[in-house]
Design a protein around this motif. Structure first.
Motif, PDB file in Angstrom:
ATOM      1  N   TYR A 174       6.582   6.868   6.317  1.00 10.61           N
ATOM      2  CA  TYR A 174       6.660   6.256   7.617  1.00 10.61           C
ATOM      3  C   TYR A 174       5.307   5.390   7.776  1.00 10.61           C
ATOM      4  CZ  TYR A 174      11.001   8.626   8.525  1.00 10.61           C
ATOM      5  OH  TYR A 174      12.203   9.327   8.317  1.00 10.61           O
ATOM      6  N   THR A 175       5.530   4.164   8.753  1.00  7.78           N
ATOM      7  CA  THR A 175       4.128   3.579   8.913  1.00  7.78           C
ATOM      8  C   THR A 175       3.453   4.476  10.208  1.00  7.78           C
ATOM      9  OG1 THR A 175       5.295   1.592   8.843  1.00  7.78           O
ATOM     10  CG2 THR A 175       3.341   1.724  10.434  1.00  7.78           C
ATOM     11  N   CYS A 176       4.285   5.341  10.863  1.00  9.12           N
ATOM     12  CA  CYS A 176       3.605   6.356  11.702  1.00  9.12           C
ATOM     13  C   CYS A 176       4.441   7.217  12.584  1.00  9.12           C
ATOM     14  CB  CYS A 176       2.886   5.335  13.117  1.00  9.12           C
ATOM     15  SG  CYS A 176       4.276   4.319  14.151  1.00  9.12           S
TER      16      CYS A 176
ATOM     17  N   GLU B  49      12.201  -0.605   4.803  1.00  6.63           N
ATOM     18  CA  GLU B  49      10.658  -0.845   5.491  1.00  6.63           C
ATOM     19  C   GLU B  49      10.586  -0.300   6.904  1.00  6.63           C
ATOM     20  OE1 GLU B  49       6.885  -3.847   5.705  1.00  6.63           O
ATOM     21  OE2 GLU B  49       8.930  -4.645   5.236  1.00  6.63           O
ATOM     22  N   ASP B  50       9.604   0.447   6.984  1.00  2.67           N
ATOM     23  CA  ASP B  50       9.296   1.012   8.406  1.00  2.67           C
ATOM     24  C   ASP B  50       8.640  -0.169   9.130  1.00  2.67           C
ATOM     25  OD1 ASP B  50       9.302   2.279  10.875  1.00  2.67           O
ATOM     26  OD2 ASP B  50       7.610   3.656  10.193  1.00  2.67           O
ATOM     27  N   PHE B  51       9.273  -1.278   9.769  1.00  2.00           N
ATOM     28  CA  PHE B  51       8.461  -2.285  10.216  1.00  2.00           C
ATOM     29  C   PHE B  51       8.724  -2.402  11.610  1.00  2.00           C
ATOM     30  CE2 PHE B  51      12.412  -4.666   9.858  1.00  2.00           C
ATOM     31  CZ  PHE B  51      12.530  -5.608  10.887  1.00  2.00           C
TER      32      PHE B  51
ATOM     33  N   PRO C 293       9.515  10.370  13.830  1.00  2.00           N
ATOM     34  CA  PRO C 293       8.916   9.479  12.846  1.00  2.00           C
ATOM     35  C   PRO C 293       9.512   7.965  13.055  1.00  2.00           C
ATOM     36  CG  PRO C 293      10.532  10.704  11.999  1.00  2.00           C
ATOM     37  CD  PRO C 293      10.536  11.205  13.175  1.00  2.00           C
ATOM     38  N   GLY C 294       8.708   7.184  12.330  1.00  5.91           N
ATOM     39  CA  GLY C 294       9.046   5.588  12.437  1.00  5.91           C
ATOM     40  C   GLY C 294       8.483   4.927  13.526  1.00  5.91           C
TER      41      GLY C 294
ATOM     42  N   TYR D 269       1.961  -3.400  11.948  1.00  6.38           N
ATOM     43  CA  TYR D 269       3.093  -2.997  12.921  1.00  6.38           C
ATOM     44  C   TYR D 269       2.850  -1.948  14.044  1.00  6.38           C
ATOM     45  CZ  TYR D 269       5.785  -4.892   8.826  1.00  6.38           C
ATOM     46  OH  TYR D 269       6.243  -5.390   7.625  1.00  6.38           O
ATOM     47  N   VAL D 270       1.241  -1.696  14.064  1.00  5.56           N
ATOM     48  CA  VAL D 270       1.167  -0.617  15.143  1.00  5.56           C
ATOM     49  C   VAL D 270       0.105  -1.093  16.004  1.00  5.56           C
ATOM     50  CG1 VAL D 270       1.469   1.158  13.155  1.00  5.56           C
ATOM     51  CG2 VAL D 270      -0.876   0.209  13.607  1.00  5.56           C
TER      52      VAL D 270
END
Length: 368
Positions: free
Chosen positions: A357-359, A204-206, A308-309, A334-335
């Motif tokens: 990815y989350t961002c 997970e992209d945390f 990424p990430g 997470y952002v």
């Protein structure tokens, strides 16, 4: 001067980590972000200079602490899952070798977890690896001489698109060709959103809270430096110790808060590690395919400008010249720190749902 056996280097206890780095604290290596970005994009390697250390305002630091307490259990569990795998695969004869600097606090947490759970004190060193320049072979040779017959385990914080994983594999291949010593190039990380390794706590992209800050959560150590003017062929790669930032240092506090959670995750960590060891881990480097798509969608000339990430996006905002920030979901917990940094720097946030990815951080082209 190399830091082995010298005066204290960094704010960590030597029982937690030994830095194999040349002390460059007396050199002026920092440059204004915009000028440094221009130099890098004009061909200077990023490792030859350092960014000015971002000192966050009180509100951002408060966000770091909120994030730390919100995700301390998750970070502890991911640390436990990785640690259990390392211990089962390599046993008590392991030597942890973290990649400075983002890998250093992760390596310390793994060392502490194994010490708490299995009552074994595993050596831990931190050395430099630099994209397109390779790993510090002098530091590696030092470790191998001091711990002959032991099993080296490389450690980093997270993966983005996999550039350091690829660099590590190339470095280990070169090391074998040169020294006839075969090293395991498997990189242990807390989060592997790019599918770049088989040894991870989660894919997970945390948000790993240590990604929010620079040296003040990394033992007051700078990024590593490889500059021919200061580093000879016999030296370790270099770094600076920012003693002037001691009043802002949260490095050991971060570690202690995570460490306190370990005893509560032993059972879940064992179960998670068992599941991962027994499952077939596919290393697809899927992140690189997403990077190529982003490159195409935004007409970006080099993949080096696409980061990424969560961790890599944070780095773009802390020490590069950001162009845009792509977010899959602006409401993701997470952002929050990324939105704060983007707001502070006036960087556009673009809704971009079509990525795993989350961002993702996009670096601005500054030489045009």
């Amino acid at each position: 001067m190399n830091t082995i056996g010298k005066q204290k280097f960094g704010s960590y206890d030597r029982d937690d980590v030994v830095f194999l780095l040349k002390d460059l604290s007396d050199y002026n290596l920092e440059g204004a972000t915009e000028q440094r970005e221009k130099a890098i994009q004009a061909g200077q390697h990023y490792s030859e200079s350092l960014p000015i250390e971002y000192q966050p305002p009180a509100g951002y630091l408060q966000l770091f602490y909120e994030t730390l307490h919100e995700y301390k259990l998750k970070v502890a569990l991911c640390t436990g899952i990785v640690s259990e795998q390392i211990y089962r695969l390599k046993g008590k004869d392991t030597v942890l070798v973290s990649l400075a600097r983002a890998g250093t606090p992760i390596g310390i947490m793994i060392k502490r977890y194994i010490a708490a759970k299995y009552k074994i004190d595993i050596p831990h060193y931190s050395l430099s690896i630099i994209r397109d320049r390779g790993i510090d072979e002098n530091a590696l040779l030092y470790i191998l001489k001091k711990h002959a017959g032991k099993n080296i385990q490389f450690v980093d914080g997270w993966t983005g698109k996999g550039a350091i994983s690829i660099e590590l594999t190339k470095a280990c291949n070169r090391f074998y060709e040169k020294h006839k010593i075969l090293l395991d190039d498997t990189l242990a990380v807390l989060a592997d959103p790019g599918n770049c390794t088989s040894l991870f706590g989660t894919r997970e992209d945390f948000l790993i809270p240590s990604a929010c800050l620079n040296s003040t959560v990394s033992g007051l150590i700078s990024r590593t430096v490889l500059n021919d003017r200061m580093i000879s062929e016999h030296d370790f790669h270099g770094a600076k110790f920012y003693k002037n930032l001691q009043k802002n240092d949260v490095s050991n506090e971060f570690l202690d808060i995570i460490t306190q959670e370990f005893s509560g995750v032993y059972e879940l960590a064992e179960e998670g590690a068992e599941n991962l060891i027994n499952a077939e881990q596919i290393i697809s480097f899927k992140g690189m395919e997403e990077v190529k798509k982003i490159q195409h969608d935004f007409s970006i000339e080099s993949s080096h400008y696409v980061k990424p990430g969560v961790g890599e996006t944070t780095r773009v905002l802390l020490r590069r010249v950001p162009w845009k920030i792509l977010m899959k979901d602006e409401n993701s917990p997470y952002v929050r720190h990324i939105k704060a940094l983007a707001g502070e720097r006036g960087v556009e946030i673009v809704h971009y749902p079509d990525m795993s990815y989350t961002c993702c951080g996009l670096i601005k082209k500054v030489n045009s």
